[in-house]
Every structure is written in structure tokens, then in C-alpha cells.
Enzyme design. Structure first.
Site, PDB file in Angstrom:
ATOM      1  N   GLU A 216       0.836  -1.191   0.000  1.00 12.13           N
ATOM      2  CA  GLU A 216       0.000   0.000   0.000  1.00 12.13           C
ATOM      3  C   GLU A 216       0.876   1.248   0.000  1.00 12.13           C
ATOM      4  OE1 GLU A 216      -3.925   0.060   2.322  1.00 12.13           O
ATOM      5  OE2 GLU A 216      -2.679   1.416   3.507  1.00 12.13           O
ATOM      6  N   CYS A 217       0.818   2.049  -1.056  1.00 13.63           N
ATOM      7  CA  CYS A 217       1.538   3.309  -1.201  1.00 13.63           C
ATOM      8  C   CYS A 217       3.042   3.095  -1.053  1.00 13.63           C
ATOM      9  CB  CYS A 217       1.009   4.355  -0.219  1.00 13.63           C
ATOM     10  SG  CYS A 217       1.447   6.058  -0.675  1.00 13.63           S
ATOM     11  N   GLY A 218       3.626   3.318   0.123  1.00 14.73           N
ATOM     12  CA  GLY A 218       5.051   3.077   0.296  1.00 14.73           C
ATOM     13  C   GLY A 218       5.413   1.642  -0.016  1.00 14.73           C
TER      14      GLY A 218
ATOM     15  N   SER B 234      -0.942  -0.874  -4.619  1.00 13.30           N
ATOM     16  CA  SER B 234      -1.697   0.312  -5.014  1.00 13.30           C
ATOM     17  C   SER B 234      -1.278   1.495  -4.159  1.00 13.30           C
ATOM     18  CB  SER B 234      -3.193   0.044  -4.836  1.00 13.30           C
ATOM     19  OG  SER B 234      -3.952   1.224  -4.955  1.00 13.30           O
TER      20      SER B 234
END
Length: 460
Positions: free
Chosen positions: A333-335, A433
Site C-alpha cells: 500500500e503506497c510506500g 496500489s
């Protein structure tokens, strides 16, 4: 039970006032539970460092109004004091469900029937403070303004002017904090610097507690914190039901260090509720994944700050790459998404090797991508199924050089004219994502992830 600390706008010192209040309450060895309105990850880290209890996020966009009430009721039970830190200005929300202040601090105050303490930046105010207080007190009669905290007061004479202006109002002054640059917190591009990166914080919290002891009007403030003051108005829906746990209890490795630390505690709790055993590890310092790992959770954080160290830990990257090649269920997730890419290019133009499981490169940029997103699932992953729809939140300063050929999501914002766009990767049992998700409102997601990890455990 409890109260909400709100700001008349962003940047008024709401977080510092909240931390001062929590620090003093924790010093009294009271059982203190904190909450944070909205999707923020970093403020709750400071709350937890003080109270030694996980701070819970209250966000009806990412979850639902009912979940907000359930979460608050469940974690407030048995506490001596409860403090909720608001988000932005009191009435700043998003225009959803014919409510322009949806998910605002005011919205949460009404959902939970809690009184509001309004923090006002008085550094450039004197008599006009009365107009501000009058407006905030009367804009929405359903919001109870219990009092104000005057912050960044310049002098005793300045305080007298403010007190005289408010004398004719029925809103009590619950605290006065003089201008003090020594109690500011360091920040950078995504807000405050997380607690894991700062030197020991307890001397700072002790300073805040000392300040709170003399700056708050405890005679008036304490009754607002007591369980009996507003408990009768707080709804207590039944807890979220859990399906039968899997026969195989998978071990899910959760990346937790200075580079990866953006996790909602409720997400971790749900994974355990559905039968997972969580094992924390560090992509910065550990050389391999924990033994008998059946799933991987890579949360958000600051891989761009620690890119050199992440590249240097080649054995960890290699271990992760080969595990993913072998089908390890992975949620990034993101990072976490950024770490799974081929490389990360920072703002200086330097390129750093990452895991290499996604055929794209992360490029840091000055432009901020921020906001709630409504997601429609286009491709299945270890976590989601085609056709599912839910809300998430984007908050990043990077983009990908190569978009996914088969995107995971179709995203749009809450604005009526917002265009749809493709986002997210799903390949080789990986879900990656930029979209941050709070699973409290969509418990089928952690349930499916645990089930996928359980299947992997059974087959290996």
C-alpha cells in the site's frame, strides 16, 4: 464520554494542544484512550507514544458512520478519559450525501454526541476573537461548543484584550497557551515526522504535561472528560461479526520500521480476528523474511527517505523477490507499492534499486496527490474481488513511470465532474496500489487476504 479538540482552521496548534492534554492525563496514570478524525497516520503515532494505547481513526468516508460509532464505543469503554483530535477546521469536510461537512470534526462530534473544545490561533487577533467564537458556536446548533483554548497568546496584555472581547459570550475559556517556539514539532512533505525517526520524545512530552498543568482550566475541563458527562448520548451498536476462522492460521509478515509505519490499528486487529498470526519485520535491517511466512503486508511510509538503506539491504530485497516469485500473497500500500517497484528515483534524481517485483519505477515529484477516491475493482487480487466498490485515500508525492497494463482499480474522487482513471497492480499474487484502505468498513478484504494466505500455507 470524552471531548473533541477542534481547530478553527488548519495550523492553529490543534495537535500540540491535544498532545499536551494527553501528556498530562497520562502522567496521572489514568486510562486514556485517544482517537483521530480522518485518515491521518502520523498524529496517532504521537498519541500512542503518550498513552501506550493504539489511537483509533474515526473516518466515515473510509468506513461508515455506524463503524465510527462502534469503534468509539468499543474502545472508550472502561477508560478514565477520552480525547478525540479533530481534522483541519471544525466544519471542513467533503461534500458527500448532501452534507458539505461530511467527515468533518463537526460531523464526528454529532455522530458521537461529544462536546467540542475549539483551539484558536490568537497570534493576530484581539477583539475579533469574539466574532470567531460567535460564528463557530452558532453555525450548527447540533454542535455543542463547550469552550475555547486560546493559543499563541503574545503577552498578559494580549490575553486581557482577548478575555475582554469574550466576556459577553457564554463560551468559557478552557485553556490559555502563550506563544512558545520551543514546543513546535518538526515536519516535512507529508506532515509531522513520525515518532520512530525522532530522538526520545519523553522529555518533550514531560514539557507538554507541565505546560498543560498550568495552562488548562482543569476545574472546567475535567468534567468534560469524565465518562458520565456524555456517555448517555453515545451509541453502542453490536460489534462486527466475524466468520469462522480458517483451519490453517497463516503467519503474515508486517513490515514495521522507520520506512514503513503507516498502519491503521483496526486493520491489524482484523487480520488477527480472522485467524492470522502477525509477525513484524524490518526491510531496513532484517536480512530475510520471518520463517514460515505465508503472507506479506507492506504498509505506507517513507521509502523515499530511506531509499539508500533499502537498496543496501540486498539480501532482504532478494529474499522478498524470490518469495513473491513463488506466489507469496502480498499486499503493498503506497510506500509498499513503491518498494515493490524496480527502482525509486528521489527528488535529487538519484536512482535506488528496490525489490523489482513490479515492472515500473517510482519517480518522486513536488506535486502532491491527495484526496478520497472511490474505487471499483477491475481485476482480482489476494485481497479484492472484481466488482467490489469502496472508498480509499491517496496521499503521495510520487508517480510511476510505467502504468499497469491490467490495472487493479478504476478510481474517481467525490467531485461530480471527476474523471475516472486506472490505478493499482495485481500480478503473481501481489496487490499493490497507492490507495490507502481502512478495512473497518469492508471486513471482507482482510478476511479474503487471510484466507488467501491460509491457502498458501496449506500448499507449502
Amino acid at each position: 464520554m470524552g471531548l473533541i479538540i477542534a481547530g478553527e482552521r488548519s495550523g492553529v496548534g490543534k495537535t500540540t494542544i491535544t498532545l499536551a492534554l494527553l501528556s498530562f492525563l497520562a502522567r496521572q496514570r489514568e486510562r486514556v484512550q485517544s482517537f483521530k478524525v480522518g485518515p491521518d497516520y502520523i498524529d496517532p503515532m504521537f498519541h500512542r507514544e503518550i498513552t501506550r494505547r493504539p489511537c483509533r481513526n474515526l473516518d466515515p468516508v473510509l468506513t461508515s458512520p455506524e463503524y465510527v460509532q462502534t469503534c468509539y464505543s468499543r474502545h472508550s469503554r472502561g477508560m478514565d478519559a477520552v480525547v478525540v483530535e479533530g481534522v483541519m477546521g471544525l466544519f471542513d469536510g467533503v461534500p458527500l450525501q448532501e452534507n458539505t461537512a461530511y467527515a468533518s470534526t463537526a460531523h464526528i462530534a454529532k455522530l458521537l454526541h461529544l462536546p467540542v473544545v475549539l483551539v484558536i490561533d490568537c497570534s493576530r487577533l484581539s477583539g475579533s476573537v469574539a466574532a470567531i467564537v460567535q460564528g463557530y458556536a452558532t453555525l450548527d446548533p447540533a454542535v455543542t461548543l463547550a469552550g475555547v483554548v486560546l493559543n499563541r497568546v503574545g503577552s498578559d496584555r494580549h490575553l486581557t484584550l482577548l478575555q475582554n472581547a469574550l466576556e459577553s459570550r457564554s463560551i468559557p475559556i478552557l485553556g490559555v497557551f502563550y506563544r512558545n517556539p520551543a514546543i513546535s514539532l518538526p515536519d516535512r512533505h507529508l506532515g509531522l515526522i513520525p515518532t520512530d525517526e525522532l530522538s526520545p520524545l519523553h522529555p518533550f512530552f514531560d514539557q507538554l504535561a507541565d505546560l498543560a498543568q498550568t495552562s488548562f482550566n482543569w476545574e472546567k475541563l475535567t468534567p468534560l472528560l469524565s465518562p458520565s458527562s456524555v456517555e448517555q448520548g453515545t451509541k453502542n451498536p453490536p460489534p462486527i461479526t466475524k466468520n469462522q476462522k480458517p483451519t490453517t492460521n497463516p503467519r503474515i509478515a508486517v513490515a514495521k520500521d522507520q520506512a514503513f509505519n503507516f498502519y491503521y490499528q483496526d486493520n491489524l486487529d482484523l487480520l488477527q480476528d480472522y485467524g492470522a498470526e502477525l509477525v513484524f519485520w524490518s526491510p531496513l535491517t532484517d536480512t530475510t523474511l520471518p520463517p514460515n511466512t505465508h503472507g506479506l503486508y507492506l504498509g505506507g511510509g517513507f521509502p523515499e527517505i530511506f531509499a539508500e538503506a533499502l537498496e543496501a539491504n540486498e539480501t532482504a530485497r532478494s529474499s522478498l523477490y524470490h518469495a513473491i516469485q513463488d506466489g507469496l500473497p502480498t499486499y503493498g500500500e503506497c510506500g509498499g507499492l513503491m518498494y515493490l517497484c524496480n527502482a525509486l528515483v528521489d527528488l535529487n534524481g538519484d536512482s535506488w534499486n528496490m525489490v523489482g517485483s513490479l515492472p515500473t519505477t517510482t519517480q518522486m515529484q513536488k506535486r502532491l496527490t491527495l484526496g478520497y477516491r472511490h474505487a471499483t475493482v477491475k481485476e482480482p487480487s489476494p485481497v479484492v474481488q472484481v466488482g467490489q466498490r469502496f472508498w480509499g485515500h491517496e496521499f503521495h508525492h510520487s508517480t510511476l513511470t510505467q502504468p499497469p497494463q491490467i490495472p487493479l482499480y478504476s478510481l474517481t474522487s467525490y467531485r461530480p465532474d471527476s474523471p475516472q482513471y486506472a490505478e493499482g497492480w495485481t500480478l503473481n499474487n501481489v496487490h499493490a496500489s497507492y490507495l490507502h484502505l481502512h478495512w473497518g468498513g469492508i471486513p471482507t478484504l482482510p478476511q479474503q487476504f487471510v484466507a488467501t494466505c491460509g491457502q498458501f500455507a496449506s500448499s507449502n
